[in-house]
Write an enzyme that holds these catalytic residues in place. Structure first.
Site, mmCIF file in Angstrom:
data_model
loop_
_atom_site.group_PDB
_atom_site.id
_atom_site.type_symbol
_atom_site.label_atom_id
_atom_site.label_comp_id
_atom_site.label_asym_id
_atom_site.label_seq_id
_atom_site.Cartn_x
_atom_site.Cartn_y
_atom_site.Cartn_z
ATOM 1 N N ASP A 99 8.112 -41.037 52.238
ATOM 2 C CA ASP A 99 9.029 -41.548 51.219
ATOM 3 C C ASP A 99 9.824 -42.686 51.853
ATOM 4 O O ASP A 99 10.497 -42.481 52.869
ATOM 5 C CB ASP A 99 9.972 -40.438 50.773
ATOM 6 C CG ASP A 99 10.502 -40.633 49.362
ATOM 7 O OD1 ASP A 99 10.607 -41.794 48.939
ATOM 8 O OD2 ASP A 99 10.817 -39.627 48.706
ATOM 9 N N ASP A 200 10.672 -45.497 46.944
ATOM 10 C CA ASP A 200 11.843 -45.101 46.160
ATOM 11 C C ASP A 200 12.499 -46.327 45.525
ATOM 12 O O ASP A 200 12.642 -47.372 46.170
ATOM 13 C CB ASP A 200 12.846 -44.401 47.083
ATOM 14 C CG ASP A 200 14.105 -43.967 46.368
ATOM 15 O OD1 ASP A 200 14.030 -42.970 45.630
ATOM 16 O OD2 ASP A 200 15.150 -44.621 46.540
ATOM 17 N N GLU A 257 8.467 -45.454 42.361
ATOM 18 C CA GLU A 257 9.441 -44.874 41.431
ATOM 19 C C GLU A 257 9.927 -46.001 40.531
ATOM 20 O O GLU A 257 10.644 -46.898 40.975
ATOM 21 C CB GLU A 257 10.607 -44.252 42.193
ATOM 22 C CG GLU A 257 11.617 -43.584 41.265
ATOM 23 C CD GLU A 257 12.915 -43.222 41.959
ATOM 24 O OE1 GLU A 257 13.520 -42.208 41.574
ATOM 25 O OE2 GLU A 257 13.333 -43.961 42.877
ATOM 26 N N HIS A 332 12.438 -33.603 43.304
ATOM 27 C CA HIS A 332 13.743 -33.352 43.915
ATOM 28 C C HIS A 332 14.904 -33.883 43.085
ATOM 29 O O HIS A 332 16.062 -33.539 43.357
ATOM 30 C CB HIS A 332 13.789 -33.993 45.305
ATOM 31 C CG HIS A 332 13.666 -35.486 45.271
ATOM 32 N ND1 HIS A 332 12.492 -36.122 44.912
ATOM 33 C CD2 HIS A 332 14.555 -36.475 45.526
ATOM 34 C CE1 HIS A 332 12.677 -37.426 44.951
ATOM 35 N NE2 HIS A 332 13.921 -37.673 45.313
ATOM 36 N N ASP A 333 14.627 -34.718 42.084
ATOM 37 C CA ASP A 333 15.675 -35.313 41.258
ATOM 38 C C ASP A 333 15.775 -34.681 39.878
ATOM 39 O O ASP A 333 16.571 -35.123 39.048
ATOM 40 C CB ASP A 333 15.427 -36.814 41.077
ATOM 41 C CG ASP A 333 15.836 -37.619 42.293
ATOM 42 O OD1 ASP A 333 16.685 -37.136 43.058
ATOM 43 O OD2 ASP A 333 15.296 -38.728 42.480
#
Length: 566
Positions: A99, A200, A257, A332-333
């Site tokens: 990431d 990200d 993302e 995770h979000d």
């Protein structure tokens, strides 16, 4: 034209390191902990591990504020630990996807320390600095974590931009020297032998020229100016250059993302001829139960299956043969999908299996988030003091300041906080669920005594073993990977039904999204009425003497049929 490639056929498992497995008793997960669970991941059958950031960081946003791209966070271990993890994973045939945050760094990164030291420092323009206007902020843009995107810095009497936390200053991609530094860093990791990147916030690396104010019809103090810092045209130029200079020389998996776009715009990133990214995470389906994006995500609205079908079907059909989907319901979000779209009470097992069938039977690469495969659920801490997520804490403070009742704030947090996904992994029913021998960095979910990996592995009919079956089926049937998607019953409010077709191979996927008992009428079109039928998978045992032509489904039932056409 159908292009076959390894990352299309892979199944990805996302690890949030601080909450996965602790190896040294400090209450925080680490790289040695991940290594100790590789055999578990092999048993599950996944192909790729996506590891959330493990770089050196002061951890204001759980590692997404990087202070050194070339070092490992102390809590997670050392670079030797990472190299050993990479080697051990590769020995088992598991690839590693890192990431990587290229939109911003930590405010403790040496670049920013130099940048803020003086206006004439050589690294000043590595970041986005502006003077205030009329005694106020440079513009009216709102941060993702509430408040202004600008932070005043007294030393040089200017403001720096941070789309996220004030501890995450945005990099200036107009500075070629800074971009060159990023290229060299990306290549350094690739030479180590990693297999891909999840980029990200990559949609935000370009901001509108001149950084103008956003339209403000509601006279709000701060405005979420997506159109001025998301998916701007120059992003594509920068990604193609990154690809040309570095990425294309390696057999990588890349995913971006990219919030705020539809499938037509996604093709600008993932189209086969674009040479930018392999796939992107779309967010349209993540807002079906919200009044809007940003701070509006906390305002719940009932979601409908028809809307979900419309969104997912557009992405499936627009990208077919033109690009590739990344399919997920958890990360995770986001809150746990089982609590959000399923039933985490009476039908926890059945609905978890149904949702898994949904994501794994779509065209695209499926992503599993840690704990999803054992049916982990949302958490509802009684006090805000138990929460750790910066977005959640900022929301709580903001709502308290405007006088919102405590119970309403906490209800929204219980439903939507990112910490729902970040509670430690539940490995067994012992102390701290086997996650640590110390004090966990955040409180465990009390249901670990019966929801845990050890219990799941012992039960052949568990959610865990159902995921194993889904992954195995994907490796056995090319139609699951490459078949064309077609939606049936688009207006049905309870059933999500679609087919997958590749040559003479046809699959029929029937999903009951609720706890009612709807009747499914076997389709007559496309020769299905006369087809020979083989059940590949179901989350229930078939009922005795059932009539396939008028199939009464049970709560959260999922069925996958292989059809052999006459």
């Amino acid at each position: 034209m159908l292009k076959k490639i390894w990352w299309k056929e892979a199944v990805v498992y996302q690890i949030y390191p601080i909450s996965f497995q602790d190896s040294d008793g400090d209450g925080k997960g680490d790289l040695q902990g991940i290594q100790s669970r590789l055999d578990y991941l092999c048993e599950l059958g996944i192909d790729v591990i996506w590891i959330c950031p493990v770089y050196k960081s002061p951890n204001h946003d759980n590692g997404y504020d990087i202070s050194d791209y070339y070092a490992i966070m102390d809590e997670f271990g050392t670079m030797d630990d990472f190299d050993e993890l990479l080697h051990k994973a590769h020995e088992r045939g598991i690839k590693i996807m890192m990431d990587l945050v290229l939109n911003h760094t930590s405010d403790e990164h040496p670049w920013f320390t130099e940048s803020r030291s003086s206006k004439d420092n050589p690294k000043r323009d590595y970041y986005i600095w502006r003077t205030g206007k009329n005694g106020g902020y440079p513009n009216n843009w709102e941060s993702y974590f509430s408040g202004s995107v600008w932070k005043y810095d007294k030393l040089t009497d200017e403001y720096y931009m941070h789309l996220y936390s004030e501890h995450q200053p945005d990099l200036n991609w107009e500075n070629e020297e800074m971009v060159g530094e990023l290229y060299r860093m990306v290549e350094w990791w690739l030479k180590k032998g990693i297999d891909g990147f999840r980029f990200d916030a990559i949609a935000h690396i370009v901001k509108a020229e001149g950084l103008p104010d956003a339209d403000n019809p509601d006279k709000r103090t701060w405005v979420r100016a997506y159109q001025l810092f998301s998916n701007l045209e120059q992003v594509h130029d920068l990604l193609r250059m990154l690809n040309e200079k570095v990425l294309m020389r390696y057999p990588l998996m890349t995913v971006g993302e990219t919030s705020g776009l539809g499938p037509e715009q996604a093709l600008d990133y993932v189209g086969d001829q674009r040479h930018e990214l392999n796939m992107v995470f779309q967010f349209e389906h993540m807002f079906v139960d919200a009044e809007g994006q940003g701070t509006e995500k906390w305002k719940f609205k009932p979601w409908t299956l028809v809307e979900l079908k419309q969104i997912m079907s557009r992405w499936q059909t627009v990208l077919h043969l033109e690009g590739w989907n990344a399919n997920y319901l958890n990360n995770h979000d986001q809150p746990r999908a089982l609590s959000r779209f399923g039933n985490d009470g009476q039908y926890r097992v059945e609905s978890a299996k149904m949702l898994a069938t949904f994501t794994h039977m779509l065209e695209g690469t499926p992503y599993i988030y840690q704990g999803e495969e054992i049916g982990m659920t949302n958490i509802a801490y009684p006090s805000i003091d138990d929460y750790r997520d910066v977005e959640t804490l900022n929301y709580y403070e903001q709502q308290r300041k405007i006088g919102e009742p405590e119970e309403e704030i906490m209800a929204a947090i219980w439903r939507k906080s990112r910490d729902n996904a970040r509670t430690p992994m539940q490995w067994n029913d012992g102390y701290a669920a086997g996650f640590t021998d110390g004090d966990p960095w955040m409180k465990m979910n009390d249901n670990y005594t019966y929801i845990n990996a050890e219990t799941e592995r012992r039960n052949p009919d568990s959610i865990f073993h159902y995921y194993r079956k889904l992954i195995a089926l994907r490796k056995q049937h090319e139609v699951i990977v490459y078949g064309e998607y077609k939606l049936l019953l688009p207006l049905d409010t309870e059933l999500y039904v679609f087919t997958r077709m590749l040559g003479q191979e046809h699959l029929l996927v029937i999903l009951n999204f609720f706890d009612r008992d709807p009747v499914f009428h076997w389709p007559e079109e496309d020769g299905y009425a006369a087809a020979k039928v083989e059940m590949l998978l179901s989350n229930y045992e078939p009922a005795q003497g059932e009539n396939l032509r008028e199939l009464k489904l049970r709560p959260y039932e999922a069925r996958v049929y292989k059809l052999i056409l006459k």
